[in-house]
Design a protein around this motif. Sequence first.
Motif, PDB file in Angstrom:
ATOM      1  N   LEU A  30       0.807  -1.221   0.000  1.00 12.74           N
ATOM      2  CA  LEU A  30       0.000   0.000   0.000  1.00 12.74           C
ATOM      3  C   LEU A  30       0.840   1.269   0.000  1.00 12.74           C
ATOM      4  N   ARG A  31       2.137   1.142   0.257  1.00 15.91           N
ATOM      5  CA  ARG A  31       3.014   2.302   0.153  1.00 15.91           C
ATOM      6  C   ARG A  31       3.178   2.751  -1.290  1.00 15.91           C
ATOM      7  N   GLU A  32       2.902   1.842  -2.248  1.00 15.46           N
ATOM      8  CA  GLU A  32       3.185   2.131  -3.648  1.00 15.46           C
ATOM      9  C   GLU A  32       1.958   2.026  -4.550  1.00 15.46           C
ATOM     10  N   TRP A  33       1.032   1.131  -4.223  1.00 18.82           N
ATOM     11  CA  TRP A  33      -0.182   0.971  -5.022  1.00 18.82           C
ATOM     12  C   TRP A  33      -1.395   1.097  -4.126  1.00 18.82           C
ATOM     13  N   PRO A  34      -2.521   1.619  -4.646  1.00 18.00           N
ATOM     14  CA  PRO A  34      -3.735   1.754  -3.829  1.00 18.00           C
ATOM     15  C   PRO A  34      -4.353   0.385  -3.530  1.00 18.00           C
ATOM     16  N   PRO A  35      -5.176   0.294  -2.491  1.00 21.64           N
ATOM     17  CA  PRO A  35      -5.623  -1.004  -1.981  1.00 21.64           C
ATOM     18  C   PRO A  35      -6.505  -1.814  -2.925  1.00 21.64           C
ATOM     19  N   LEU A  36      -7.566  -1.203  -3.462  1.00 23.34           N
ATOM     20  CA  LEU A  36      -8.481  -1.987  -4.292  1.00 23.34           C
ATOM     21  C   LEU A  36      -7.800  -2.481  -5.562  1.00 23.34           C
ATOM     22  N   PHE A  37      -7.050  -1.600  -6.208  1.00 23.29           N
ATOM     23  CA  PHE A  37      -6.393  -1.990  -7.448  1.00 23.29           C
ATOM     24  C   PHE A  37      -5.365  -3.091  -7.203  1.00 23.29           C
ATOM     25  N   SER A  38      -4.543  -2.947  -6.163  1.00 19.92           N
ATOM     26  CA  SER A  38      -3.500  -3.938  -5.908  1.00 19.92           C
ATOM     27  C   SER A  38      -4.105  -5.292  -5.553  1.00 19.92           C
ATOM     28  N   ARG A  39      -5.147  -5.304  -4.703  1.00 15.02           N
ATOM     29  CA  ARG A  39      -5.776  -6.568  -4.336  1.00 15.02           C
ATOM     30  C   ARG A  39      -6.509  -7.186  -5.529  1.00 15.02           C
ATOM     31  N   GLY A  40      -7.112  -6.324  -6.352  1.00 14.49           N
ATOM     32  CA  GLY A  40      -7.808  -6.831  -7.530  1.00 14.49           C
ATOM     33  C   GLY A  40      -6.879  -7.476  -8.528  1.00 14.49           C
ATOM     34  N   VAL A  41      -5.735  -6.847  -8.804  1.00 15.26           N
ATOM     35  CA  VAL A  41      -4.767  -7.410  -9.747  1.00 15.26           C
ATOM     36  C   VAL A  41      -4.257  -8.760  -9.246  1.00 15.26           C
ATOM     37  N   ALA A  42      -3.894  -8.816  -7.975  1.00 19.29           N
ATOM     38  CA  ALA A  42      -3.409 -10.070  -7.406  1.00 19.29           C
ATOM     39  C   ALA A  42      -4.487 -11.150  -7.477  1.00 19.29           C
ATOM     40  N   GLY A  43      -5.743 -10.778  -7.168  1.00 12.00           N
ATOM     41  CA  GLY A  43      -6.821 -11.761  -7.144  1.00 12.00           C
ATOM     42  C   GLY A  43      -7.181 -12.294  -8.511  1.00 12.00           C
ATOM     43  N   VAL A  44      -7.313 -11.423  -9.503  1.00  5.89           N
ATOM     44  CA  VAL A  44      -7.677 -11.879 -10.841  1.00  5.89           C
ATOM     45  C   VAL A  44      -6.565 -12.756 -11.427  1.00  5.89           C
ATOM     46  N   THR A  45      -5.314 -12.369 -11.209  1.00  9.13           N
ATOM     47  CA  THR A  45      -4.200 -13.207 -11.675  1.00  9.13           C
ATOM     48  C   THR A  45      -4.236 -14.575 -10.998  1.00  9.13           C
ATOM     49  N   ALA A  46      -4.477 -14.574  -9.684  1.00 10.83           N
ATOM     50  CA  ALA A  46      -4.561 -15.837  -8.951  1.00 10.83           C
ATOM     51  C   ALA A  46      -5.720 -16.689  -9.453  1.00 10.83           C
ATOM     52  N   ALA A  47      -6.854 -16.050  -9.815  1.00 14.70           N
ATOM     53  CA  ALA A  47      -8.008 -16.800 -10.311  1.00 14.70           C
ATOM     54  C   ALA A  47      -7.663 -17.541 -11.594  1.00 14.70           C
ATOM     55  N   LEU A  49      -4.665 -18.544 -12.504  1.00 17.25           N
ATOM     56  CA  LEU A  49      -3.747 -19.630 -12.142  1.00 17.25           C
ATOM     57  C   LEU A  49      -4.499 -20.792 -11.491  1.00 17.25           C
ATOM     58  N   LEU A  50      -5.471 -20.487 -10.632  1.00 10.97           N
ATOM     59  CA  LEU A  50      -6.265 -21.539  -9.993  1.00 10.97           C
ATOM     60  C   LEU A  50      -7.116 -22.271 -11.025  1.00 10.97           C
ATOM     61  N   ALA A  51      -7.612 -21.560 -12.031  1.00 12.30           N
ATOM     62  CA  ALA A  51      -8.375 -22.216 -13.089  1.00 12.30           C
ATOM     63  C   ALA A  51      -7.504 -23.225 -13.841  1.00 12.30           C
ATOM     64  N   ILE A  52      -6.242 -22.853 -14.072  1.00 15.65           N
ATOM     65  CA  ILE A  52      -5.321 -23.783 -14.736  1.00 15.65           C
ATOM     66  C   ILE A  52      -5.083 -25.002 -13.859  1.00 15.65           C
ATOM     67  N   LEU A  61     -14.555 -26.526 -15.317  1.00 10.68           N
ATOM     68  CA  LEU A  61     -14.645 -25.104 -14.966  1.00 10.68           C
ATOM     69  C   LEU A  61     -16.058 -24.550 -15.146  1.00 10.68           C
ATOM     70  N   ARG A  62     -16.901 -25.286 -15.816  1.00 10.95           N
ATOM     71  CA  ARG A  62     -18.251 -24.782 -16.079  1.00 10.95           C
ATOM     72  C   ARG A  62     -19.080 -24.768 -14.791  1.00 10.95           C
ATOM     73  N   VAL A  63     -19.808 -23.673 -14.601  1.00 13.56           N
ATOM     74  CA  VAL A  63     -20.717 -23.540 -13.462  1.00 13.56           C
ATOM     75  C   VAL A  63     -22.147 -23.522 -13.993  1.00 13.56           C
ATOM     76  N   ALA A 179     -16.711 -28.282  -7.630  1.00 12.70           N
ATOM     77  CA  ALA A 179     -15.387 -28.760  -7.234  1.00 12.70           C
ATOM     78  C   ALA A 179     -14.609 -27.630  -6.555  1.00 12.70           C
ATOM     79  N   PRO A 180     -13.812 -27.941  -5.511  1.00 17.75           N
ATOM     80  CA  PRO A 180     -13.260 -26.883  -4.640  1.00 17.75           C
ATOM     81  C   PRO A 180     -12.355 -25.875  -5.327  1.00 17.75           C
ATOM     82  N   ILE A 181     -11.446 -26.324  -6.160  1.00 14.87           N
ATOM     83  CA  ILE A 181     -10.511 -25.378  -6.786  1.00 14.87           C
ATOM     84  C   ILE A 181     -11.256 -24.505  -7.791  1.00 14.87           C
ATOM     85  N   THR A 182     -12.154 -25.105  -8.536  1.00 16.80           N
ATOM     86  CA  THR A 182     -12.989 -24.340  -9.467  1.00 16.80           C
ATOM     87  C   THR A 182     -13.811 -23.303  -8.722  1.00 16.80           C
ATOM     88  N   LEU A 183     -14.361 -23.688  -7.576  1.00 11.08           N
ATOM     89  CA  LEU A 183     -15.174 -22.777  -6.773  1.00 11.08           C
ATOM     90  C   LEU A 183     -14.373 -21.556  -6.343  1.00 11.08           C
TER      91      LEU A 183
END
Length: 298
Positions: A30-47, A49-52, A61-63, A179-183
């Motif tokens: 948070l010293r360098e990037w704002p909170p929502l944007f930084s958490r969002g970037v990390a989360g979408v990237t992680a999503a 990777l988790l899908a893979i 992957l279908r819901v 399935a848990p990882i997909t969820l």
Amino acid sequence: MKSARWAGVFFLLVTATGWALNWPAMKILLREWPPLFSRGVAGVTAAFLLAIVALCSGEPLRVPRQLMPRMLLAASTNVFAWMGFSTLSMKWLSVSEGALLVYTMPIWAMLLAWPVLSRRPSAEGFVSLALGLAGVVVLLGGQGFAFDAGKLVGILFALLAAVLFALGTVITRTPLPIAPITLVAWQVGLGCAPMIVLGLLIEHPHFAALNTAGWAVLIYMTLVPMGVCYLAWFATLRHLPPEVASIGMLLVPIMGIVAAALALGEPLGFREIAAMALTLSGVALALRRKRQGKEADA
């Protein structure tokens, strides 16, 4: 059986450690990037990777369309509110303040179950509430409750994260049959994508602001708390009873507060230790009450 239990303890420690270190990591980012944007970037990237990982594990992957409203509700409360608001609170609060306020979630779940599910708290439940509130008072009362506007905003966001996550837990009593990882991939992706949009519209991040430490923290937040830790959590639940795993997760705020004291020089004295003891004792009682409520329903 004993080896399986020790494996569960190992995975629980991996999960708790990774999630605990994320608290001081957020303060650094948070010293360098704002909170929502930084958490969002990390989360979408992680999503992604988790899908893979889900595909490699043979999970579809279908819901189903009929489950999407419940998926959106879970993403809103479990990810957008929990992760987004807790990260926002870190702009104004110390790790000890933010972590303890956010981890009062089981107490609010116990209270919300009263009007929503007509499940009145027992005397033990009210004791857990008293302990939790006493811990918060001890922690926040060091300055005689003379808060500036920023501090109050931080407290509000931390409590909103806890209360909204608790509300989502109470409303969605049955787990989604996915399935848990997909969820997790869907929830994290759907919950974090709006953070990026809001971050671009409101926070106006400077993309070149991250230095080496910032990039290291962003990569850690993407891979460990949202990737490795979720996979370790699923492994924990395969080896340990859910109530044991839930109580064990109280290590997260403790380890996070200690890590912030060591890495960031945040205070860790008698007041913080007393607040941890009181608040987490109340949370442990609320978790015990929650388990008893589920057994009664069964």
